[in-house]
Design a protein around this motif. Structure first.
Motif, mmCIF file in Angstrom:
data_model
loop_
_atom_site.group_PDB
_atom_site.id
_atom_site.type_symbol
_atom_site.label_atom_id
_atom_site.label_comp_id
_atom_site.label_asym_id
_atom_site.label_seq_id
_atom_site.Cartn_x
_atom_site.Cartn_y
_atom_site.Cartn_z
ATOM 1 N N TYR A 4 34.080 65.784 37.833
ATOM 2 C CA TYR A 4 33.810 64.883 36.704
ATOM 3 C C TYR A 4 34.993 63.940 36.535
ATOM 4 O O TYR A 4 36.136 64.356 36.697
ATOM 5 N N ARG A 5 34.662 62.679 36.232
ATOM 6 C CA ARG A 5 35.732 61.751 35.840
ATOM 7 C C ARG A 5 35.622 61.593 34.326
ATOM 8 O O ARG A 5 34.499 61.420 33.798
ATOM 9 N N VAL A 6 36.745 61.668 33.663
ATOM 10 C CA VAL A 6 36.735 61.644 32.187
ATOM 11 C C VAL A 6 37.647 60.510 31.712
ATOM 12 O O VAL A 6 38.741 60.322 32.252
ATOM 13 N N ARG A 7 37.143 59.772 30.735
ATOM 14 C CA ARG A 7 37.990 58.704 30.147
ATOM 15 C C ARG A 7 38.078 58.939 28.641
ATOM 16 O O ARG A 7 37.049 59.119 27.972
ATOM 17 N N VAL A 8 39.301 58.887 28.140
ATOM 18 C CA VAL A 8 39.516 59.064 26.706
ATOM 19 C C VAL A 8 40.011 57.730 26.155
ATOM 20 O O VAL A 8 41.036 57.215 26.600
ATOM 21 N N TRP A 84 31.881 60.649 33.776
ATOM 22 C CA TRP A 84 31.045 60.264 34.924
ATOM 23 C C TRP A 84 30.795 61.514 35.766
ATOM 24 O O TRP A 84 31.744 62.258 36.070
ATOM 25 N N THR A 85 29.544 61.745 36.069
ATOM 26 C CA THR A 85 29.213 62.863 36.952
ATOM 27 C C THR A 85 28.747 62.285 38.281
ATOM 28 O O THR A 85 28.302 61.142 38.340
ATOM 29 N N PHE A 86 28.859 63.080 39.307
ATOM 30 C CA PHE A 86 28.413 62.616 40.636
ATOM 31 C C PHE A 86 27.342 63.581 41.108
ATOM 32 O O PHE A 86 27.620 64.746 41.377
ATOM 33 N N GLU A 87 26.121 63.110 41.087
ATOM 34 C CA GLU A 87 25.036 63.967 41.563
ATOM 35 C C GLU A 87 24.358 63.294 42.722
ATOM 36 O O GLU A 87 23.920 62.140 42.600
ATOM 37 N N MET A 90 25.198 59.969 43.514
ATOM 38 C CA MET A 90 24.927 58.935 42.495
ATOM 39 C C MET A 90 25.874 59.171 41.317
ATOM 40 O O MET A 90 26.033 60.319 40.871
ATOM 41 N N GLU A 91 26.450 58.094 40.832
ATOM 42 C CA GLU A 91 27.352 58.243 39.690
ATOM 43 C C GLU A 91 26.556 58.042 38.400
ATOM 44 O O GLU A 91 25.737 57.123 38.314
#
Ligand SMILES: CC/C=C\C/C=C\C/C=C\C/C=C\C/C=C\CCCCCC(=O)O
Ligand code: FE2
Length: 664
Positions: A4-8, A84-87, A90-91
């Motif tokens: 997971y990409r995380v933005r705060v 953002w998840t990557f499945e 696909m983002e």
């Protein structure tokens, strides 16, 4: 399971960042994961990082966050978290809006941004969260009766009692308090300057007519004695809410012996459909203030106007007090009277207009009504609710400005008590009377302006702009409502929404169902109309009523805040009488300062529809908001073009000048 990409994202105004560390969790339908990282959020920054999670979380529902402190608790203003998840290569972007202070060490749970009514949550994934959220909000935002007979307010003795989320941010607080100090310094200077001079002619008001003035205020100083300028203000001034087209001669208009000619003229204008009236009967019998041991006086006038072919509104007659069986028939003041007599009669009207403007049109019908919407919204609608997301930008700062009004403006010893002739309790009685006759129709311009016979008048610029804005807002509201309510049944079956409606009408507005306010919504159309009224009141109507204070109240004789002598009962009026009646230097200085404080441009203002917070997700609501902004932009251009051809441009309802909520 996966990366997971995380933005705060942290707020950008002062003190938004925090020296404390923040712990995050991702909560999915199947499991939750603690993210083994701790960040220190920095003001105005987006902080990105990537994490690997070993469990399969399933579709993400929430982000949880907790602030951890060692010594100092340092609040953090979080804008939003994006994941953002990557499945299958696909983002996918999932946003979790916050726009709140993260305080203390409790865990905060942010649901994903999709707006959900309770009915849509068939699996009950968010039900517990919503219940807990509303339970907490009902604990934080409680109704209070500040004074009996007036709309309910938020329970706070001072602004310090309000939850941090609805407090002024630091920049607003500094500006608000700093301007008051500057204003009080200005008064001290003016008092010193006028110490040795006389206060005996109207021109003496020039001695304090510096600072706190602008182009229109200077024009008011020049033209305030002119009848067409007096009439203009009832159409396009600071208070366009009192005027109505006459459908018969008012019953209170008893014609005194010798004035039969005016009756003939009034009847003629009535037949032609161009007779108008402004009736201030609401003030009849209100106890006037006593200021520093000196009794003040009040009137309850009636003004009759005619409209000329060129759209000018001209006063024809003024009756200062309603007739009363124990006194002689009150005189009718006429434009043909000696000039000072007529001027004093008009000044009395403007003093009465000041009261109804500030107490009924401004305080009650924008500030206090908006507060009811704000408290009910916080108590009844979950942050996931589409109507919460729609309304919340239009409720910014309203609870704090109103709390300040209750502690400094209409409080014991406040500005009204100090310098206004309804002060000392009369102002509360005016508010009570105005509350008792507050109708739903009067808050909806299509109804209100039709009821007042003001449609189709080319010189009525407020009317024109208000109706255009009502339509634009109503299309915006419809866009959002139709995205979330597919049919009337969905509206009927939304318990949070129905509860919100009931709480507004029955509790906040003090049992207003008898005056046309709804206790339930039966259709999407009902809901849209009500929401249009809410947003219009918090934005357009307040701007129309608030901004003009600076222009129209700086030249004090144009709208005196108090009257120190009784209204004239004969036509023998001298300059001494006029000067003894109008506010004294101290009162006039304070009127100027407060009008400037409240009417000046707000440095941190957010224009209508320009809020940056994104509470909704997905392309639908974004497109609806963009269309709203486009329509406002088109209207802006039309108003600017129209104003270029006018001697007196009407700018209060230019969309770029309309504030997105009531903040002053
Ligand atoms: C002379 C008075 C002129 C106009 C004011 C009247 C009514 C305004 C109605 C609503 C305004 C709402 C909120 C204002 C809140 C606070 C004002 C604070 C004044 C503080 C003065 C002080 O002594 O600190
Ligand atoms: Fe205001």
């Amino acid at each position: 399971m996966g990366r997971y990409r995380v933005r705060v994202a942290t707020g950008s105004f002062a003190f938004s960042g925090s020296t404390n560390q923040v712990q995050l969790w991702l909560v999915g339908q199947r499991a939750e994961a603690e993210l083994g990282m701790q960040l220190r959020p920095t003001r105005g920054q987006m902080e990105d990082f990537e994490v690997d999670v070993s469990e399969d979380l399933g579709p993400l529902l929430f982000v949880k966050l907790q602030k951890i402190h060692l010594f100092l608790k340092d609040a953090w203003f979080c804008n939003h978290i994006t994941v953002w998840t990557f499945e299958k290569s696909m983002e996918k972007e999932i946003v979790f809006p916050c726009y709140r202070w993260v305080q203390g060490d409790g865990i905060i749970c942010l649901p994903e941004a999709t707006a959900w009514t309770m009915g849509k949550d068939v699996q009950g994934l968010f039900q517990k969260h919503r219940e807990e959220e509303l339970e907490e909000r009902r604990r934080l935002y409680r109704w209070a009766t500040w004074k009996k007979g007036i709309l309910l307010s938020v329970d706070a003795k001072s602004e310090k009692d309000l939850p941090l989320d609805v407090r002024f941010h630091e920049n607003k607080k500094i500006d608000f308090e700093g301007t008051l100090i500057a204003g009080m310094t200005e008064i001290a200077l003016k008092r010193t300057y006028t110490l040795l001079s006389s206060w005996s002619s109207l021109e003496d008001f020039d001695q304090i007519f510096w600072c706190s003035k602008n182009t229109l205020a200077k024009k008011v100083r020049q033209s305030w004695k002119d009848d067409d300028f007096f009439g203009y203000q009832f159409l396009n001034g600071v208070n366009p809410t009192v005027l109505r087209r006459s459908t018969s001669l008012p019953t209170r208009l008893v014609i005194p012996p010798g004035a039969e000619e005016i009756q003939i003229q009034l009847e003629k204008k009535l037949q032609e459909g161009c007779l108008f009236e402004a009736d201030f009967s609401l003030l009849d019998g209100i106890q006037p203030n006593v200021i520093q041991g000196e009794r003040q006086y009040l009137a309850a006038p009636l003004v009759m106007f005619k409209m000329e072919h060129d759209g000018k509104l001209l006063p024809m007659a003024i009756q200062l007090q309603p007739p009363c069986s124990s006194s002689p028939v009150p005189p009718l003041f006429l434009p043909s009277d000696p000039s000072l007599t007529w001027l004093l009669a008009k000044a009395w009207v403007k003093n009465s207009d000041f009261q109804l403007h500030e107490l009924q049109a401004h305080l009650l019908k924008t500030h206090l009504v908006a507060e009811v919407f704000a408290v009910a919204t916080m108590r009844c609608l979950s942050g996931m609710h589409p109507i919460f997301k729609l309304l919340i930008p239009h409720l910014r700062y309203t609870l704090e400005i109103n709390t300040r009004a209750r502690t400094k403006l209409i409080s014991d010893g406040g500005i009204f008590d100090q310098v206004v002739n309804t002060g000392g309790g009369g102002h509360l009685e005016v508010l009570r009377r105005a509350t008792a006759c507050l109708t739903y129709r009067s808050l909806c311009p299509p109804d209100d302006l039709a009821d007042r016979g003001l449609l189709g008048i080319p010189s009525a610029l407020y009317v024109h702009d208000a109706l255009r804005l009502w339509d634009i807002i109503s299309r915006y509201v419809q866009g959002i409502v139709h995205l979330h309510y597919s049919e009337d049944k969905v509206v009927q079956n939304d318990p949070e929404l129905q509860n919100w409606c009931r709480e507004i009408t029955e509790i906040g507005l003090h049992g207003a169902q008898a005056r046309g306010f709804p206790v339930s919504f039966q259709s999407r159309a009902d809901l849209c109309y009500f929401l249009t009224m809410c947003i219009f009141t918090c934005t357009v109507q307040h701007s129309g009523i608030n901004q003009g204070q600076l222009d129209w109240y700086a030249w004090v004789p144009n709208a005196p805040c108090t009257m120190r002598q009784p209204p004239p009962t004969t036509k023998d009026v001298t300059l001494e009488m006029v000067m003894a009646t109008l506010p004294n230097i101290q009162q006039a200085c304070l009127q100027m300062t407060i009008s400037w404080h409240l009417g000046r441009f707000q440095p941190d203002m957010v224009p209508l529809g320009q809020h940056k917070e994104e509470y909704f997700s997905g392309p639908g609501p974004k497109a609806v908001l963009s269309f709203f902004q486009e329509e406002l932009n088109t209207l802006e251009k039309e108003i600017v073009a129209r104003n270029k051809n006018l001697d007196l441009p009407y700018e209060y309802l230019q969309p770029s000048r309309i504030e997105n909520s009531i903040t002053i």
